[in-house]
Design a protein around this motif. Structure first.
Motif, short mmCIF file in Angstrom:
data_model
loop_
_atom_site.label_atom_id
_atom_site.label_comp_id
_atom_site.label_asym_id
_atom_site.label_seq_id
_atom_site.Cartn_x
_atom_site.Cartn_y
_atom_site.Cartn_z
N THR A 21 82.67 50.17 53.13
CA THR A 21 83.16 49.89 54.72
C THR A 21 84.68 49.90 54.64
N ALA A 22 85.36 49.40 53.78
CA ALA A 22 86.81 49.22 53.93
C ALA A 22 87.37 50.64 54.11
N ALA A 23 86.95 51.59 53.47
CA ALA A 23 87.59 52.99 53.37
C ALA A 23 87.30 53.62 54.70
N VAL A 24 85.92 53.29 55.21
CA VAL A 24 85.64 53.86 56.46
C VAL A 24 86.33 53.42 57.47
N GLU A 25 86.64 51.92 57.50
CA GLU A 25 87.33 51.30 58.57
C GLU A 25 88.81 51.71 58.44
N SER A 26 89.36 52.05 57.36
CA SER A 26 90.68 52.41 57.17
C SER A 26 91.01 53.79 58.04
N GLY A 27 90.10 54.49 58.48
CA GLY A 27 90.07 55.65 59.38
C GLY A 27 90.16 56.90 58.61
N ALA A 28 90.07 56.80 57.25
CA ALA A 28 90.46 57.93 56.49
C ALA A 28 89.15 58.87 56.38
N GLU A 29 89.57 60.18 55.96
CA GLU A 29 88.47 60.91 55.59
C GLU A 29 88.04 60.63 54.01
N ILE A 30 86.54 60.58 53.91
CA ILE A 30 85.96 60.13 52.66
C ILE A 30 85.63 60.97 51.63
N LEU A 31 86.09 60.89 50.32
CA LEU A 31 85.31 61.56 49.09
C LEU A 31 84.46 60.62 48.48
N PRO A 32 83.04 60.72 48.53
CA PRO A 32 82.43 59.57 47.86
C PRO A 32 82.28 60.31 46.37
N VAL A 33 82.65 59.53 45.40
CA VAL A 33 82.63 60.23 43.94
C VAL A 33 81.68 59.19 43.18
N TYR A 34 81.01 59.87 42.25
CA TYR A 34 80.26 59.01 40.87
C TYR A 34 80.66 60.02 39.61
N ILE A 35 81.27 59.00 38.77
CA ILE A 35 81.78 59.76 37.56
C ILE A 35 80.83 59.35 36.24
N HIS A 36 80.38 60.38 35.65
CA HIS A 36 79.35 59.94 34.46
C HIS A 36 80.22 60.05 33.18
N GLY A 37 80.53 58.85 32.69
CA GLY A 37 81.75 58.67 31.42
C GLY A 37 80.85 59.36 30.14
N LEU A 38 81.40 60.36 29.48
CA LEU A 38 80.31 60.96 28.47
C LEU A 38 80.92 60.03 27.03
N LYS A 39 82.07 59.42 27.16
CA LYS A 39 82.45 58.87 25.86
C LYS A 39 83.08 57.38 26.23
N GLN A 40 82.43 56.61 26.49
CA GLN A 40 82.96 55.06 26.90
C GLN A 40 82.08 54.08 26.30
N SER A 41 82.73 52.91 26.51
CA SER A 41 81.91 51.87 25.83
C SER A 41 80.79 51.61 25.84
N PRO A 42 79.91 51.19 24.76
CA PRO A 42 78.69 51.06 24.99
C PRO A 42 78.09 50.26 26.15
N GLN A 43 79.11 49.35 26.20
CA GLN A 43 79.13 48.35 27.48
C GLN A 43 78.68 49.02 28.65
N LEU A 44 79.10 50.29 29.00
CA LEU A 44 79.26 50.91 30.15
C LEU A 44 78.26 52.09 30.34
N SER A 45 77.61 52.26 28.87
CA SER A 45 76.57 53.27 28.92
C SER A 45 75.25 52.80 29.30
N GLU A 46 74.37 53.85 29.49
CA GLU A 46 73.02 53.20 29.74
C GLU A 46 72.01 53.55 28.42
N GLY A 47 71.05 52.98 28.40
CA GLY A 47 70.00 53.00 27.33
C GLY A 47 68.97 54.19 27.96
N GLU A 48 68.03 54.54 27.09
CA GLU A 48 67.11 55.70 27.97
C GLU A 48 66.43 55.40 28.93
N ALA A 49 65.76 54.18 29.28
CA ALA A 49 64.97 54.11 30.40
C ALA A 49 66.23 53.95 31.62
N SER A 50 67.10 53.10 31.34
CA SER A 50 68.01 53.18 32.40
C SER A 50 68.62 54.42 33.03
#
Ligand SMILES: Cc1cc2nc3c(=O)[nH]c(=O)nc-3n(C[C@H](O)[C@H](O)[C@H](O)COP(=O)(O)OP(=O)(O)OC[C@H]3O[C@@H](n4cnc5c(N)ncnc54)[C@H](O)[C@@H]3O)c2cc1C
Length: 473
Positions: A21-50
């Motif tokens: 919402t804030a990005a849109v309201e700033s009037g900017a052109e938007i790049l929506p991004v999702y980054i899948h971390g391949l080597k990150q803390s187990p806290q930020l990784s997912e198990g098989e079902a997730s």
């Protein structure tokens, strides 16, 4: 025109998403991004079902964006920071927007990313999208974090919860980009064990909202009575949607909180348990993989891989435990009461470390959530905040009698016992040889012998806890 990158993480939705919402309201052109971390803390990784759920949630978000003329830019790599820096350079981004996370590893990572981006001259804006009250904002009268739910709830329930505010996407300009396809993240299982997940769930926002609307129409009125019953859908089953942020906790709150005390003290209170779990993990970061109460660090858990494996596979010989573990394996979800019962059985009757249970849940739950899972397991083991006292050992038979009254739950997940009438199904070892033959059961072959005597297991647990406490004094 300015350019803004909106970094999606566990907020995979377009509504009630303050960063978007804030990005849109700033009037900017938007790049929506999702980054899948391949080597990150187990806290930020997912198990098989997730991972299975995440795949579908990303597909769903990408599709929703397409409907508004946008593209979800999917990317992956070892260092999230270097990916962000590359995108910022490549797409000439002026500012980055995200919603905050509270797992210790995420807090640390987000701080370092913010510092780096700001020192590169990029604006960074972060928001709360995940909880009703953010952990740093809540302190007790002594300025310390809470460790007991009741005073926490008394304070927090009176704090006004922000209303969800949606971005007006009708005139938003999205940037054109070419990223990966969801399949490139290889989140779906290599061997197909996921048929039960497909049968049980529709992992889209729309399906979650339908569930929420159903609850709001029949305002979880019997929640207080039904929530403990194992065989009926007495709870919302919104946990995976909440975990991945396909539905915002504030969206749920504002749908239900005005419906009177019964709903507030029943269903809505659970949302504060969820907040409390975030509060604990944020303020006590060591509790991710160590006992929150340090005196429990030295507890002499035993480690018996064979016992743990029988528990994991639903082969303990106790029908209600096995039904719950099979529900988990087949559907990626388990009833809350059952989570407590199987947890107590593992850590108390079998004296196995709570982390072996937490790890299995992490891998098999579609709603595996670090704060909730850690709090749940430490509650069961008695080593967390506001935890069950050490002498509270759930008796699986009493639990089955009270919460699986007609044995529907056991019959559903253990069809090989389904012919046994009445309460006898919960104790197949008590059947005479003639009865066993009559029902076509061969203990040890068609269904396992019980792996321990419940009274002995209980006494052993109480002794171990008592000895430990005495040694500590
Ligand atoms: C050992 C153990 C492990 C657990 N692991 C997880 C986990 O990994 N992920 C997870 O989301 N929940 C976990 N829980 C909490 C709880 O069992 C689930 O949140 C609940 O069963 C989800 O079903 P529901 O959506 O129908 O819940 P509802 O009863 O409909 O509650 C609504 C929402 O409130 C929250 N909530 C409900 N109960 C709790 C609770 N006791 N603690 C914290 N939040 C709660 C959830 O987000 C849930 O979706 C665990 C509990 C135990 C005892």
């Amino acid at each position: 025109m300015k350019r803004a990158l909106v970094w999606f993480r566990r907020d995979l939705r377009l509504t009630d998403n303050p960063a978007l919402t804030a990005a849109v309201e700033s009037g900017a052109e938007i790049l929506p991004v999702y980054i899948h971390g391949l080597k990150q803390s187990p806290q930020l990784s997912e198990g098989e079902a997730s991972r299975w759920w995440l795949h579908h949630a990303l597909e769903d978000l990408a599709w929703q964006l397409t409907e508004h003329g946008g593209t979800l830019h999917l990317t992956q790599g070892e260092s999230v920071l270097s990916i962000l820096s590359r995108l910022v350079g490549e797409y000439e981004i002026d500012s980055v927007f995200w919603n905050r996370r509270y797992q210790p590893a995420a807090v640390k990572l987000d701080r370092s990313i913010k510092k780096q981006l700001q020192s590169d001259g990029i604006e960074v804006h972060s928001f709360n999208a995940g909880v009703l009250n953010e952990p740093p904002a809540i302190k007790n009268n002594s300025g310390k974090p809470y460790q007991v739910i009741t005073p926490y709830w008394k304070l927090c329930r009176n704090i006004e919860v922000d209303k969800p505010r949606d971005a007006d996407l009708s005139n938003t300009k999205f940037m054109k980009s070419i990223g990966l396809n969801v399949n490139d993240h290889a989140l779906l299982p290599g061997t197909s064990w996921d048929a039960g997940l497909y049968e049980t769930w529709t992992p889209t926002r729309k399906a979650g909202m339908n569930q929420l609307v159903r609850d709001a129409k029949d305002p979880v009125s019997d929640y207080g009575n039904d929530r403990d019953m194992l065989s009926i859908e007495g709870t919302s089953r919104l946990s995976p949607y909440l975990h991945f942020g396909q539905i915002g906790v504030r969206e749920i709150y504002h749908k239900l909180a005005g419906m009177g005390d019964k709903v507030m003290n029943g269903y809505v209170r659970q949302l504060y348990w969820r907040d409390f779990a975030h509060h604990l993990i944020y303020h006590f970061p060591h509790s991710v993989n160590r006992a929150l109460r340090p005196e429990y660090e030295q507890f002499p858990w035993s480690l018996d891989e064979e016992k743990i494996e029988r528990w994991r596979r639903g082969q303990t010989g106790f029908p209600v435990i096995d039904a719950a573990m099979r529900q988990l394996w087949q559907t990626g979800w388990m009833h809350n009461r059952a989570r407590m019962v199987v947890g107590s059985f593992l850590v108390k009757h079998l004296l196995q470390d709570w982390q072996s249970g937490a790890d299995w849940f992490w891998d098999t739950l579609v709603d595996a959530d670090l704060p909730n899972n850690t709090m749940g397991w430490q509650w069961v083991a008695g080593c967390g905040a506001d935890a069950a006292p050490y002498f509270r050992v759930f008796n699986p038979l009493r639990q089955a009698e009270r919460f699986d009254i007609n044995a529907d739950y056991v019959m559903k997940y253990i069809p090989e016992l389904a012919g046994i009438p009445g309460g006898a199904i919960h104790e197949p070892w008590k059947l005479t040889p003639a009865e066993l033959e009559h029902y076509g059961i061969k203990l040890g072959e068609t269904y396992p012998e019980r792996m321990i005597d419940l009274n002995e297991g209980r006494d052993r647990a109480l002794e171990a806890y008592q000895e430990f406490k005495t040694a500590k004094v």
